[in-house]
Design an enzyme around this catalytic site. Structure first.
Site, PDB file in Angstrom:
ATOM      1  N   GLY A  44       1.281  -1.131   0.019  1.00  0.00           N
ATOM      2  CA  GLY A  44      -0.057  -0.168   0.051  1.00  0.00           C
ATOM      3  C   GLY A  44       1.001   1.032   0.000  1.00  0.00           C
ATOM      4  N   GLN A  49       3.093  10.484   0.771  1.00  0.00           N
ATOM      5  CA  GLN A  49       4.279   9.121   1.095  1.00  0.00           C
ATOM      6  C   GLN A  49       5.008   9.316  -0.584  1.00  0.00           C
ATOM      7  OE1 GLN A  49       2.172   5.347   1.785  1.00  0.00           O
ATOM      8  NE2 GLN A  49       4.361   4.973   3.182  1.00  0.00           N
ATOM      9  N   CYS A  89       6.345   0.360   7.628  1.00  0.00           N
ATOM     10  CA  CYS A  89       5.816   1.269   6.866  1.00  0.00           C
ATOM     11  C   CYS A  89       6.939   1.417   5.737  1.00  0.00           C
ATOM     12  CB  CYS A  89       5.196   2.560   7.728  1.00  0.00           C
ATOM     13  SG  CYS A  89       4.713   4.174   6.203  1.00  0.00           S
ATOM     14  N   LEU A  90       6.490   1.821   4.814  1.00  0.00           N
ATOM     15  CA  LEU A  90       7.710   2.350   3.145  1.00  0.00           C
ATOM     16  C   LEU A  90       8.884   3.799   4.184  1.00  0.00           C
ATOM     17  CD1 LEU A  90       6.269   1.056   0.237  1.00  0.00           C
ATOM     18  CD2 LEU A  90       8.254  -0.127   1.077  1.00  0.00           C
ATOM     19  N   HIS A 131      -4.678   1.902   7.694  1.00  0.00           N
ATOM     20  CA  HIS A 131      -2.901   2.559   7.723  1.00  0.00           C
ATOM     21  C   HIS A 131      -2.784   3.062   6.355  1.00  0.00           C
ATOM     22  CE1 HIS A 131       1.630   1.690   8.218  1.00  0.00           C
ATOM     23  NE2 HIS A 131       1.775   2.319   6.879  1.00  0.00           N
ATOM     24  N   GLU A 132      -3.165   3.486   5.010  1.00  0.00           N
ATOM     25  CA  GLU A 132      -2.956   4.298   4.538  1.00  0.00           C
ATOM     26  C   GLU A 132      -3.742   5.606   4.423  1.00  0.00           C
ATOM     27  OE1 GLU A 132      -0.469   3.784   3.080  1.00  0.00           O
ATOM     28  OE2 GLU A 132      -0.389   2.258   3.132  1.00  0.00           O
ATOM     29  N   HIS A 135      -2.304   7.755   7.133  1.00  0.00           N
ATOM     30  CA  HIS A 135      -1.066   8.986   6.141  1.00  0.00           C
ATOM     31  C   HIS A 135      -2.184  10.448   5.312  1.00  0.00           C
ATOM     32  CE1 HIS A 135       2.868   6.265   6.031  1.00  0.00           C
ATOM     33  NE2 HIS A 135       1.402   5.358   5.720  1.00  0.00           N
TER      34      HIS A 135
HETATM   35 ZN    ZN Z   1       2.363   3.350   5.645  1.00  0.00          ZN
END
Ligand code: ZN
Length: 159
Positions: A44, A49, A89-90, A131-132, A135
């Site tokens: 995701g 991000q 998380c990236l 989670h997204e 963000h």
């Molecule tokens: Zn994330």
């Protein structure tokens, strides 16, 4: 396309703006985000991000068989049942943590064609979407995690 990997970057802690018009720029942003997500072995990714403060997320199921692009997504219902799951998380490299969230959710959004859509998700997809959506509100999983640690205990999917 570069993913922001400094969790202190302000764009990650600022709420994103809704998208009023789904232009060709928005569609190519979504395509680039999806490619970037796959390249970085994520499941995701949110637009902020990659430095765009817009309400857009892309994600897939774990084996990347189905792609989702959601514009202005909103949670309209959550299950009473909560579950605890490990997240990564990236944009927060090298940290994992357990987060408690509703097990199932219903969301409303628009797809890239501008069509209003409604989905029910459970398990990993419900987790990724929540989670997204965090963000998009400027919240990172480390803000919510009960414990944060430097070694994955279970998984290696990153959102
Ligand atoms: Zn994330």
């Amino acid at each position: 396309m570069e993913i922001i990997t400094d969790p202190k970057n302000k764009i990650l802690s600022s709420p994103t703006q809704p998208i009023d018009h789904i232009t060709s720029n928005v569609k190519s942003l979504a395509n680039d985000m999806y490619k970037t997500m796959i390249k970085n072995k994520g499941v995701g990714l949110s637009a902020n991000q990659v430095g765009c403060p817009l309400s857009l997320i892309v994600f897939s199921d774990i084996d990347h068989k189905k792609r989702y692009d959601l514009i202005n997504p909103k949670i309209i219902n959550v299950s009473e049942t909560l579950c605890e799951m490990e997240e990564a998380c990236l944009s927060v490299p090298g940290l994992w943590g357990n987060v408690i969230r509703p097990e199932k959710i219903t969301i409303e959004a628009k797809n890239l064609s501008g069509k209003k859509i409604k989905y029910k998700f459970k398990d990993l997809l419900a987790r990724v979407v929540q989670h997204e959506l965090d963000h998009l509100s400027g919240i990172l999983f480390v803000d919510k995690a009960k414990h944060v640690y430097k070694q994955s205990k279970y998984t290696n999917h990153e959102f």
